[in-house]
Design an enzyme around this catalytic site. Structure first.
Site, PDB file in Angstrom:
ATOM      1  N   GLN A  89       0.807  -1.233   0.000  1.00 24.67           N
ATOM      2  CA  GLN A  89       0.000   0.000   0.000  1.00 24.67           C
ATOM      3  C   GLN A  89       0.837   1.279   0.000  1.00 24.67           C
ATOM      4  O   GLN A  89       0.281   2.371   0.035  1.00 24.67           O
ATOM      5  CB  GLN A  89      -0.956   0.012   1.204  1.00 24.67           C
ATOM      6  N   HIS A 127      -0.704  -3.222  -9.416  1.00 26.01           N
ATOM      7  CA  HIS A 127      -2.061  -2.691  -9.629  1.00 26.01           C
ATOM      8  C   HIS A 127      -2.485  -1.693  -8.549  1.00 26.01           C
ATOM      9  O   HIS A 127      -3.533  -1.065  -8.654  1.00 26.01           O
ATOM     10  CB  HIS A 127      -3.088  -3.824  -9.778  1.00 26.01           C
ATOM     11  N   THR A 129       7.615 -18.655 -17.324  1.00 24.07           N
ATOM     12  CA  THR A 129       7.874 -17.615 -18.327  1.00 24.07           C
ATOM     13  C   THR A 129       7.402 -16.268 -17.798  1.00 24.07           C
ATOM     14  O   THR A 129       6.301 -16.143 -17.267  1.00 24.07           O
ATOM     15  CB  THR A 129       7.147 -17.962 -19.650  1.00 24.07           C
ATOM     16  N   CYS A 176     -15.101  -9.308   4.059  1.00 25.55           N
ATOM     17  CA  CYS A 176     -16.554  -9.404   4.024  1.00 25.55           C
ATOM     18  C   CYS A 176     -17.094  -8.354   3.072  1.00 25.55           C
ATOM     19  O   CYS A 176     -16.930  -7.160   3.295  1.00 25.55           O
ATOM     20  CB  CYS A 176     -17.101  -9.160   5.425  1.00 25.55           C
TER      21      CYS A 176
HETATM   22  N1  PLP Z   1      -0.815  -6.717   1.058  1.00 22.11           N
HETATM   23  C1  PLP Z   1      -1.623  -5.667   1.212  1.00 22.11           C
HETATM   24  C2  PLP Z   1      -1.363  -4.699   2.339  1.00 22.11           C
HETATM   25  C3  PLP Z   1      -2.680  -5.448   0.331  1.00 22.11           C
HETATM   26  O1  PLP Z   1      -3.479  -4.389   0.490  1.00 22.11           O
HETATM   27  C4  PLP Z   1      -2.893  -6.373  -0.722  1.00 22.11           C
HETATM   28  C5  PLP Z   1      -4.043  -6.215  -1.641  1.00 22.11           C
HETATM   29  O2  PLP Z   1      -5.058  -5.670  -1.292  1.00 22.11           O
HETATM   30  C6  PLP Z   1      -2.006  -7.462  -0.842  1.00 22.11           C
HETATM   31  C7  PLP Z   1      -0.989  -7.600   0.061  1.00 22.11           C
HETATM   32  C8  PLP Z   1      -2.175  -8.480  -1.928  1.00 22.11           C
HETATM   33  O3  PLP Z   1      -1.722  -7.973  -3.152  1.00 22.11           O
HETATM   34  P1  PLP Z   1      -2.189  -8.661  -4.530  1.00 22.11           P
HETATM   35  O4  PLP Z   1      -3.569  -8.194  -4.789  1.00 22.11           O
HETATM   36  O5  PLP Z   1      -1.223  -8.153  -5.558  1.00 22.11           O
HETATM   37  O6  PLP Z   1      -2.079 -10.128  -4.345  1.00 22.11           O
END
Ligand code: PLP
Length: 383
Positions: free
Chosen positions: A182, A204, A240, A330
């Site tokens: 984050q 993303h 890959t 949830c």
């Molecule tokens: N760690 C945190 C703090 C996240 O907010 C998220 C996704 O919301 C993840 C890990 C997981 O990332 P990914 O969606 O790329 O698997």
């Protein structure tokens, strides 16, 4: 009008990122492992991207490995520490993302390491005294510790002092992993200034594509791969390469770092504006986490005072064109079930909604959202 205020869940891909990726879907399709010219051109682009990211993070390109997402990154690191580095004890927190919490639970059930949780205050900050004291006990008992603590909580936005955590871990000879999913691309991270062994990122979350993530592994530590097969990623992650993903991640990270200050000013302004507007329009409104202090500028977790049909708040917002989140696994529209809100002792009579912003949001969108919240409170839609 539709307003997207769920940028902690995922972000819109940046047009510039997409343009950078496009030729690698069509013209440049060589397998980066192939030694002919088609393979060499994609290999070269991937390595340029890795070098760019390494320069921006102040680490060596050989310390960066691409994964499919943040979840895989966290699994790789936690498993590797237990399986390959002799870690016997992991200190984490009860407000980590589920991909950390569930992996730790599996490690515990398999009897591979003991799991400990650091104390938290009401804002979700880690109790660093407690961390040091737990590390001392593990040291005394002859254990080898890993500290796995996130940089910013994804539900309530609380920002953690990872510089301090790293120093404490190092002073007790413990390894340190931080889930920076984050914060990467939103806050400056200089790996030479932090005492850190591992970090995790996901494209993303900063206007890159989905399905691509990255881990940093300090050159002084060596773990074995989580996924076995080919020799990709210098034998650390078989399969890959997701070329377009890697190219997109590198471009998105570069843009995020270059425009960090202006993006931050804009987004921080929106968050403050929304806080003020909500306070002025919804009597008794509160905020979960450290909203007025050490808080990720993209996240605003609002605690709405009790009203009829409160469990339908997110649902009604969605009908009115507002995308937000309960911030928890949830998704029914209620905040029941959030392990984070439970851990900080949030009042369950209040309805918590996470609004999260990006550079693409505007003040008029915030006006629209607050207007919709007001309408719901006035009972125009519910009841
Ligand atoms: N760690 C945190 C703090 C996240 O907010 C998220 C996704 O919301 C993840 C890990 C997981 O990332 P990914 O969606 O790329 O698997």
């Amino acid at each position: 009008m539709r307003v997207y205020l769920d940028n902690a869940a995922t972000t819109k891909i940046d047009e510039e990122v997409l343009s950078e990726m496009m030729p690698y879907f069509s013209e440049h399709y060589g397998n980066p492992s192939s030694i002919h010219s088609f393979g060499r051109e994609t290999r070269s682009k991937i390595e340029k991207g890795r070098k760019k990211i390494a320069d921006l993070l102040n680490c060596s390109p050989s310390e960066l490995f691409f994964t499919s997402c943040g979840t895989e990154g966290n699994n790789t690191i936690l498993r590797g520490c237990v399986n390959d580095l002799g870690v016997t004890d992991i200190i984490s927190s009860s407000i980590e993302h589920h991909c950390v919490l569930h992996t730790l639970e599996a490690i515990k059930v398999e009897g591979k390491a003991r799991i400990h949780y650091v104390k938290l205050d009401e804002f979700g900050h880690f109790d660093l005294e407690d961390l040091a004291s737990q590390l001392r006990s593990i040291d005394k008992a002859g254990g080898k510790a890993l500290v796995s603590l996130m940089h910013s909580n994804n539900e309530i936005g609380t920002m953690m002092d990872i510089k301090k955590v790293g120093e404490i871990a190092a002073s007790h000879n413990a390894l340190f992993h931080s889930d920076t999913v984050q914060t990467l691309g939103k806050y400056p991270i200089d790996l030479k200034e932090l005492s850190i062994d591992f970090l995790t990122a996901s494209a993303h979350k900063f206007h890159g594509p989905k399905g691509i993530g990255m881990i940093y592994i300090n050159g002084d530590v060596k773990i074995k791969p989580f996924i076995h097969g080919g020799a990709q990623e210098r034998n650390m992650r078989a399969g890959t390469e997701n070329m377009y993903g890697i190219i997109g991640l590198a471009k998105a990270f570069e843009l995020s770092v270059y425009n960090m200050q202006s993006n931050r000013e804009h987004v921080e302004g929106l968050k403050k504006y929304m806080i003020e507007k909500l306070k002025a329009n919804i009597p008794g409104v509160g905020f979960n986490g450290d909203a007025h202090g050490q808080s990720n500028y993209i996240v605003l977790n609002v605690a709405f005072p009790p009203f009829s049909n409160k469990d339908m708040l997110l649902f009604n917002l969605d009908i009115m064109g507002v995308a937000a989140s309960s911030g928890s696994a949830c998704s029914s529209g209620s905040s029941i079930g959030s392990h984070v809100l439970k851990a900080i002792g949030a009042d369950s009579e209040y309805t918590s909604v996470r609004f999260s912003f990006s550079k693409y949001n505007t003040k008029s969108e915030v006006d629209f959202v607050v207007e919709k919240v007001k309408e719901i409170y006035a009972g125009e839609l519910v009841g």
